[in-house]
Write a protein that holds these residues in place. Structure first.
Motif, PDB file in Angstrom:
ATOM      1  N   ALA A  52       0.852  -1.122  -0.100  1.00  0.00           N
ATOM      2  CA  ALA A  52       0.031  -0.068   0.011  1.00  0.00           C
ATOM      3  C   ALA A  52       0.859   1.065   0.066  1.00  0.00           C
ATOM      4  O   ALA A  52       1.941   1.127   0.943  1.00  0.00           O
ATOM      5  CB  ALA A  52      -0.807  -0.124   1.276  1.00  0.00           C
ATOM      6  N   LEU A  53       0.551   2.166  -0.588  1.00  0.00           N
ATOM      7  CA  LEU A  53       1.021   3.490  -0.866  1.00  0.00           C
ATOM      8  C   LEU A  53       0.625   4.043   0.590  1.00  0.00           C
ATOM      9  O   LEU A  53      -0.398   3.977   1.262  1.00  0.00           O
ATOM     10  CB  LEU A  53       0.520   4.305  -1.832  1.00  0.00           C
ATOM     11  CG  LEU A  53       0.904   3.872  -3.225  1.00  0.00           C
ATOM     12  CD1 LEU A  53       0.842   5.012  -4.318  1.00  0.00           C
ATOM     13  CD2 LEU A  53       2.263   3.317  -3.690  1.00  0.00           C
ATOM     14  N   SER A  99       9.929   5.277   5.137  1.00  0.00           N
ATOM     15  CA  SER A  99       8.769   5.324   4.176  1.00  0.00           C
ATOM     16  C   SER A  99       8.192   6.706   4.609  1.00  0.00           C
ATOM     17  O   SER A  99       7.822   7.032   5.627  1.00  0.00           O
ATOM     18  CB  SER A  99       7.715   4.485   4.767  1.00  0.00           C
ATOM     19  OG  SER A  99       7.844   3.164   3.931  1.00  0.00           O
ATOM     20  N   PRO A 100       7.833   7.470   3.550  1.00  0.00           N
ATOM     21  CA  PRO A 100       7.198   8.843   3.735  1.00  0.00           C
ATOM     22  C   PRO A 100       5.824   8.595   3.861  1.00  0.00           C
ATOM     23  O   PRO A 100       4.971   7.922   3.202  1.00  0.00           O
ATOM     24  CB  PRO A 100       7.387   9.564   2.535  1.00  0.00           C
ATOM     25  CG  PRO A 100       8.199   8.755   1.430  1.00  0.00           C
ATOM     26  CD  PRO A 100       7.937   7.313   1.983  1.00  0.00           C
ATOM     27  N   ALA A 101       5.307   8.980   5.042  1.00  0.00           N
ATOM     28  CA  ALA A 101       3.831   8.841   5.571  1.00  0.00           C
ATOM     29  C   ALA A 101       2.983   9.912   5.020  1.00  0.00           C
ATOM     30  O   ALA A 101       1.836   9.770   4.967  1.00  0.00           O
ATOM     31  CB  ALA A 101       3.788   8.704   7.132  1.00  0.00           C
ATOM     32  N   ASP A 102       3.607  11.024   4.789  1.00  0.00           N
ATOM     33  CA  ASP A 102       2.662  12.318   4.651  1.00  0.00           C
ATOM     34  C   ASP A 102       3.486  12.929   3.466  1.00  0.00           C
ATOM     35  O   ASP A 102       4.599  13.251   3.920  1.00  0.00           O
ATOM     36  CB  ASP A 102       2.403  13.061   5.699  1.00  0.00           C
ATOM     37  CG  ASP A 102       1.077  13.982   5.320  1.00  0.00           C
ATOM     38  OD1 ASP A 102       0.496  13.868   4.177  1.00  0.00           O
ATOM     39  OD2 ASP A 102       0.958  14.714   6.114  1.00  0.00           O
ATOM     40  N   GLY A 139       0.181   0.766   5.803  1.00  0.00           N
ATOM     41  CA  GLY A 139       1.510   1.474   5.723  1.00  0.00           C
ATOM     42  C   GLY A 139       2.193   1.404   6.811  1.00  0.00           C
ATOM     43  O   GLY A 139       3.707   1.709   6.669  1.00  0.00           O
ATOM     44  N   ARG A 140       1.639   1.188   8.101  1.00  0.00           N
ATOM     45  CA  ARG A 140       2.478   1.295   9.164  1.00  0.00           C
ATOM     46  C   ARG A 140       3.291  -0.131   9.666  1.00  0.00           C
ATOM     47  O   ARG A 140       4.265  -0.459   9.504  1.00  0.00           O
ATOM     48  CB  ARG A 140       1.731   1.887  10.392  1.00  0.00           C
ATOM     49  CG  ARG A 140       2.876   1.881  11.717  1.00  0.00           C
ATOM     50  CD  ARG A 140       2.160   2.793  12.692  1.00  0.00           C
ATOM     51  NE  ARG A 140       3.062   2.547  14.011  1.00  0.00           N
ATOM     52  CZ  ARG A 140       3.947   3.527  14.367  1.00  0.00           C
ATOM     53  NH1 ARG A 140       4.561   4.158  13.290  1.00  0.00           N
ATOM     54  NH2 ARG A 140       4.674   2.986  15.336  1.00  0.00           N
TER      55      ARG A 140
END
Lengths: 467, 807
Positions: free
Chosen positions: A165-166, A206-209, B163-164
């Motif tokens: 998932a992105l 991972s870039p979360a936002d 995503g986490r």
């Protein structure tokens, strides 16, 4: 065969440890990594367990509630050392013991006289390279042609057998560009012909936002490694250079934004603290402890005056961006806030929540305007169009467009698994939506019809429309 | 050191005559290997003539029939090719043959979230109550406690925070894995190591795309742990346990490495993660094994090495002694001597009738030379009205007979009617199964059929379910209302399936507002809170019965519950009766039987239950057996071997007399009657009908309030306020004065020694000893009126531990 999803990849070799034979043991080179992995989750300025902060050299020397933590030249007389060898209470870390190597490093560092660094270099690259602040009056649509990315790396950092998932999808407000964030990279595509533009590597996790600046020239990403580290990075999309790296979190950053005047960067994450940094010198201006759970979403108003932030407990707050004063709390959500988006005129904002509702708020007085039962089971994403429309997606597997009177004006022909992120293209004509498998689908915002899919990397070929 | 060595070397031959080998067993008795990665470990246990067992897996020799079908390595069989063969296990001249079947040896089984991944969270301790299993989770991540909600757990891991927690593109960078091996800071520390079996399972599941199971996935239906019993001789002696899960598709699996083991007595026997039970101090332990939603337990005894022990030649009166002695021999404990006549008489009076023997009863009994006088007195006491009173009280506690704050809910009148209904039945010796059936199926107006008050006392369906399970089956189901029972086999499905039997009860008011009419509403049901499914009635630990629409579900439940083959009902009742006479149940607490709290002597409980069924639930007959047993008649004085034993009935337990009986005894011996609300003058405390009625004395001494059916309502532990009340309160002093016994006897012209003797007989049920008489002389000088001193003696006797305790 369907083209492989967007985030595929091969992992580049992770950074190897620095060279051997470091003669001088220093705080910055040797001790910080050990502290970071083992101690800083509690001994940081926010948690401040035992009144001890080990995140900086100065505060480490200052010690904690029970006095000095380290005495230069005397490991056995240092409380910190006694704690880590479990010779004295409290034994640290609480449930484990450091490796013999790590204990040795700390002993040698204390014995060696508590050196800070080999040279006088700064603790971390927190300072911005350039002054980004925009003078008053220049906010909004930039002059000249739409800001398109310059030459980008074309090789994806990650190419895997399976998509994931992105974590974020953001469209430029002024150019036909969308940024797709996944593990270790952000991929840029055109939203008109869906062409692949290139990759911005994000080796920090991972870039979360991810968000474009209001003038579309900068790309901001907050992210990191879960449970370990977090930061915010800003790229100049014309040069693909990182112009700012800010924040030194102990868990990933979950939400981040840059104010329209580019003076402030706000970030939040699992530590529940909302932080506002000054872009001029990277200084932390405000540490706002108001949220009672993870900070999950935040966004500056388009005029840059107000900051809205939301948390995992349904808390939603408006702040004065300049002085960090709380303006309003917006009560009503009964589940985690998953997204916050402002309308272009800064008069109205929408919040999305796991409670299944989209709520519209009046920015001027914080009053509730409307609550839509948009997606039973939970709203996962929401975004204002340049005009008055809102696109949202949720656990009911629907992607829908609403107007601010609450009417559903379009429903995308989405058939994937759990649409988790959505965005409008700059012209408001298209919807870009990512799903749980990491597929990225494009729909016509007027009638909801499928337009195509963004895939990475098709080195040269354009993806033909599905129709 | 040297001296010790010689002692040892000389001593050794005395014990070296090793007991003969009695039996050898292989676990499991048959091996089924299905699919490519299946495996089965083998455990061999030898039993010797003295009851000691040894794990001889490593000492045995093994021969596999066809080596082309399977591989035998490290005592574990793994498949090579399909077919059937056998494993021959040889130990000490004995050979056992284990059939081995290999199927689908080339089939790669798909990874299952339920059957492969969920056990990892239980084994690694992720979903315990102190960690992510807490109701609000830990550090923002929640897993269902011990995995009661696999669908919810799958959602939380894969979709709650997209995503986490997982990263399907780079599975090894998933936070789930990084935290579990402490690669990033984890409050719970390192729960597994990179590359170990648990880690590899999680990784393969992530590599496969974190799939959910297809609906038809096989589910575990039973967990078997072997050997069922081990007797380990000497500290550090160990026994490997073997856990095997049986699935709904008929397959089985060696789950020893995936099972979470827990000992209830780490000092006696501890158990490793790998399922190795290791003996420590002398004692016994139950090892609970948990795999998915199944739990099972085994018993492990730890006895000292080379303990000189000779079993004394003691008589066995009946099957009770046989079962108790068998366990004591195993533990190398000798039972105490039989108590003297006076102690026996006082004990049996208190236990059967809740009264003290009268002075003349003691004199007659002690003078009786008949060898059958103990049996005779037991028969006589069982016929007394006081016996009925005592058991009506006990049942009234189970049924919570108590008026409520709101008279409409449960009026004092209803409570009295209910109590009288119970009294009639026990006085008429109505078998317990019939009585419980009448209660469970009660219908109609509660004034006409007081049994219907069973449904008036508790109106909440779930609480009613819990109460019925606790009172009639000895099972505490409460935990399973919200999550799978942490220390037992009960799942939420079991709970709500059982509750469905009580889901169709209609209640409407009668003419009198205090009356309720109970009906079978033939509609409605009970919904499972996870998923909201309407539950079909399912017997607890039994099948789902076919129930035609409209049939009273309670009737079906009653038929099942009181059937002779029901595993709970007779055992629970037998245990309840046993606990009354020994102060401790074979399962203890009596209403908390579970996998992790099994009977201390299963053979004894089985024998008692079988007898109770054979006696057609006439519990008087069972009590006759119990009281006639040698075990019941033992002295409370310990011998060299059993001082530390308080679970195996090797000596009589010294018990404080319970509140009502003590108050009645004080009234009876002093002759000063007590006035209790709702009872006529002179009415006894054991006859109180309404649980709300109490007084300071009864409350201080722990009378049951009957607010719950729990056996813990009756508090038996002595405390300071009890002692102070007896010493300084009006209970003793006022009664001694008000009864005027001493004054009366003096007026009748009795001499001091006669009165002293009577006081001893009345209070302690025995004559004063020569020493006591001699010491007492000093308090009774010639020529002085002995009244004050006699009253002081009376007071002292009533404050003596010997009076307050049943011993």
């Amino acid at each position: 065969m369907r083209p492989s999803p967007a985030f595929l990849g091969l992992v580049l070799a992770t950074g190897a440890f620095a060279g051997e034979a470091v003669k001088k043991i220093t705080f910055e080179d040797d001790v910080v990594p050990i502290f970071r992995d083992n101690c800083l989750k509690c001994h940081n300025p926010d948690k401040l367990k035992g009144d001890l902060d080990l995140t900086s050299f100065g505060n480490t020397l200052k010690g904690g509630g029970s006095g000095a933590a380290v005495n230069a030249g005397d490991p056995d007389g240092s409380q910190l050392y006694k704690s880590i060898i479990h010779a004295d209470e409290p034994t640290m870390p609480p449930n484990a013991k450091l490796s013999a190597r790590d204990i040795g490093v700390i002993r040698d560092w204390i014995a060696g006289g508590l050196l800070q660094g080999r040279s006088s270099k700064a603790i971390a690259g927190l300072k911005p390279a350039v002054d980004l602040a925009i003078k008053a009056g220049a906010v909004g649509r930039p002059e000249g042609p739409p800001p398109m990315p310059g030459p980008l790396a074309l090789d994806p950092v990650v190419r895997a057998a399976r998509g994931t998932a992105l974590t974020a999808v953001a469209a430029s407000p002024w150019a036909p560009v969308v940024a797709l964030a996944g593990p270790r990279q952000i991929v840029l595509h055109r939203t008109d012909d869906l062409e692949f533009l290139g990759v911005l590597p994000f080796p920090d996790g991972s870039p979360a936002d991810v968000k474009f600046s209001r003038n579309g020239k900068l790309l901001i990403a907050g992210g990191g490694r879960g449970g370990k580290s977090g930061l915010v990075t800003v790229w100049d999309i014309a040069t693909a250079e990182r112009v700012i790296t800010i924040g030194d979190q102990f868990d990933t950053v979950l939400a981040a934004d840059l104010s329209a005047d580019q003076q402030w960067i706000a970030l939040g994450g699992p530590d529940r603290v909302l932080k506002i940094y000054n872009t001029k010198d990277g200084a932390l201006e405000h540490r706002l402890k108001k949220h009672t759970d993870w900070v999950t979403a935040l966004e500056f108003s388009p005029d840059g005056k107000v900051l809205a932030s939301g948390d995992r407990n349904g808390g939603l707050v408006l702040w004065d961006a300049a002085n960090g004063q709380e303006m309003f709390t917006l009560p009503g959500h009964k589940g985690a806030i998953t997204a916050i988006s402002w309308r272009g005129d800064a008069e109205m904002l929408v919040s999305a929540s796991e409670d299944g509702t989209l709520k519209l708020w009046k920015a001027r007085d914080g009053s509730a305007l409307r609550s839509l039962n948009a997606h039973p089971g939970g709203v996962l994403a929401a975004r204002f169009a340049p005009d008055d429309r809102i696109v949202s997606s949720g656990r009911d597997h629907k992607v829908q467009v609403w107007n601010t009177t609450g009417r559903n004006v379009a429903t995308a022909a989405f058939k994937g698994e759990l649409p988790n992120r959505v965005a409008f293209s700059d012209d408001g004509k298209r919807i870009i939506c990512s799903d749980w498998h990491g597929r990225v689908l494009v729909f016509d915002a007027a009638n909801g019809k499928a337009v195509g899919e963004l895939t990475t990397p098709p080195p040269s070929a354009k993806v033909s429309a599905l129709e | 050191m040297l001296r010790g060595f010689f002692v040892f070397s000389f001593a050794l031959p005395l014990f070296a005559a090793a007991p003969a080998l009695k039996d050898v067993k292989v676990f499991p008795a048959d091996v089924n290997l299905r699919t490519r990665h299946d495996r089965q470990s083998i455990v061999v246990q030898a039993t010797y003539a003295d009851g000691v067992t040894r794990d001889v897996t490593a000492q045995a020799s093994y021969a596999l029939g066809q080596k082309s079908l399977a591989k035998f390595e490290k005592f574990t069989l793994t498949p090579i090719a399909d077919g059937q063969t056998e494993l021959r296990v040889k130990f000490s001249g004995r050979t056992l043959v284990v059939p081995v079947k290999v199927e689908q040896s080339q089939v790669e089984p798909p990874i299952s979230f339920l059957n492969d991944v969920m056990p990892v969270f239980t084994k690694a301790g992720c979903n315990t109550g102190g960690c992510h299993g807490a109701s609000r989770g830990k550090d923002g991540f929640h897993l269902s406690l011990f995995g009661y909600d696999p669908d919810g757990d799958h959602h939380r891991i894969t979709r709650e925070l997209i995503g986490r927690r997982i990263n399907l593109a780079l599975p090894e960078e998933s936070l789930l894995l990084e935290k579990s091996v402490n690669r990033v800071p984890h409050t719970g520390g390192e729960r597994m190591k990179p590359g170990d079996e648990l880690y590899r399972t999680l990784l393969s599941w992530l590599q496969a795309g974190a799939p959910k199971d297809p609906p038809a996935v096989a589910r575990v239906v039973r967990l078997e742990v072997q050997p069922a019993q081990s007797v380990l001789e000497g500290t550090d002696e160990a026994q490997q346990l073997s856990a095997r899960a049986f699935y709904s598709d008929g397959s089985d699996r060696d789950v020893t490495t995936l099972t979470a083991f827990m000992s209830n007595n780490d000092a006696a026997v501890k158990v490793t993660d790998a399922g190795r039970a290791i003996a420590g101090l002398r004692g016994e332990a139950f090892i609970t094994a948990r795999f998915e939603d199944q739990a099972a337990g085994v018993q492990v005894l730890s006895i000292p090495k080379n303990l000189p022990f000779t079993w004394p030649a003691v008589a066995e009166t009946n099957y009770i002694d046989t079962a108790v002695h068998a366990k004591l021999r195993q533990l190398r404990l000798a039972p105490s001597a039989v108590s003297d006549d006076a102690t026996f008489l006082r004990r049996v009076h208190l236990d059967i009738t809740g009264t003290l023997p009268a002075a003349d009863d003691v004199r007659t009994f002690l003078a009786d030379r008949s060898p059958t006088k103990r049996a005779a007195v037991i028969d006589e006491l069982l016929g007394r009205r006081e016996f009925t009173n005592l058991w009506v009280m006990r049942w009234a506690e189970l049924l919570q007979i108590r008026s409520a704050d709101q008279q409409v809910q449960m009026s004092a009148k209803s409570a009295l009617q209910y109590f009288e209904w119970l009294e009639e039945r026990i006085a008429a010796n109505v078998p317990a199964d019939q009585m419980v059936r009448q209660l469970l199926t009660a219908a109609g107006p509660s004034f006409e059929n007081p049994a219907a008050n069973f449904y008036k006392v508790e109106r909440d369906t779930l609480k009613l379910t819990e109460n019925a399970a606790q009172a009639f089956m000895g099972v505490r189901l409460q935990c399973a209302q919200c999550h799978n029972h942490p220390f037992d086999r009960w799942t939420m499905n079991d709970y709500y399936g059982f509750a469905a039997f009580f889901g169709q009860i209609g209640r409407k008011p009668g003419e009198d507002p205090r009356e309720t009419i109970i009906t079978n509403s033939a509609s409605g049901g009970v919904k499972h809170p996870v998923g909201g499914k309407d539950m079909a009635p399912k017997f607890l630990g039994g099948p789902k019965p076919e129930i035609a629409k409209g049939t009273d579900r309670r009737q079906v439940l009653a038929d099942w519950l009181v059937a002779p083959e029901n595993p709970w009902f007779a055992r629970n009742l037998a245990n309840l009766v046993w606990a009354h006479f020994f102060g401790k149940g074979i399962v203890d607490p009596i209403d908390d039987i579970r996998v992790s709290n099994p009977p201390s002597n299963p053979a004894l409980l089985d024998a008692l239950a079988a007898k109770l069924v054979a006696y057609r639930y006439d519990f008087r007959a069972l009590i006759r057996d119990i009281c006639n047993s040698r075990t019941y008649q033992l002295s409370a004085t310990a011998n060299a071997t059993n001082a530390g034993d308080d679970t195996n009935f090797s000596k009589s337990a010294v018990r404080r007399i319970r509140a009502e009986v003590l108050l009645d005894a004080l009234s009876a011996v002093t002759g000063a009657a007590e006035k209790i609300r709702g009872l006529p003058q002179g009415g006894r405390a054991v006859e109180i009908a309404d649980g709300r009625t109490s007084n300071y004395f009864l409350t201080t001494f722990g009378r049951a309030t009957r607010e719950t059916p729990c056996s813990c309502e009756v508090r038996m532990e002595p405390n300071l306020s009890q002692a102070l009340h007896l010493l300084n309160g009006d209970a003793v002093n006022a009664k001694v004065t008000a009864g005027g016994l001493v004054k009366k006897r003096l007026r009748d012209g009795q001499k001091t020694p006669e009165i002293i003797e009577e006081l001893y007989l009345r209070t302690l049920g025995r004559f004063p000893t020569a020493t006591e008489k001699e010491k007492l002389q000093a308090f009774f000088p010639e020529g002085k009126n002995p009244e004050t001193a006699l009253n002081d003696l009376f007071w002292s006797l009533l404050n003596a531990k010997e009076f307050v305790f049943n011993h």
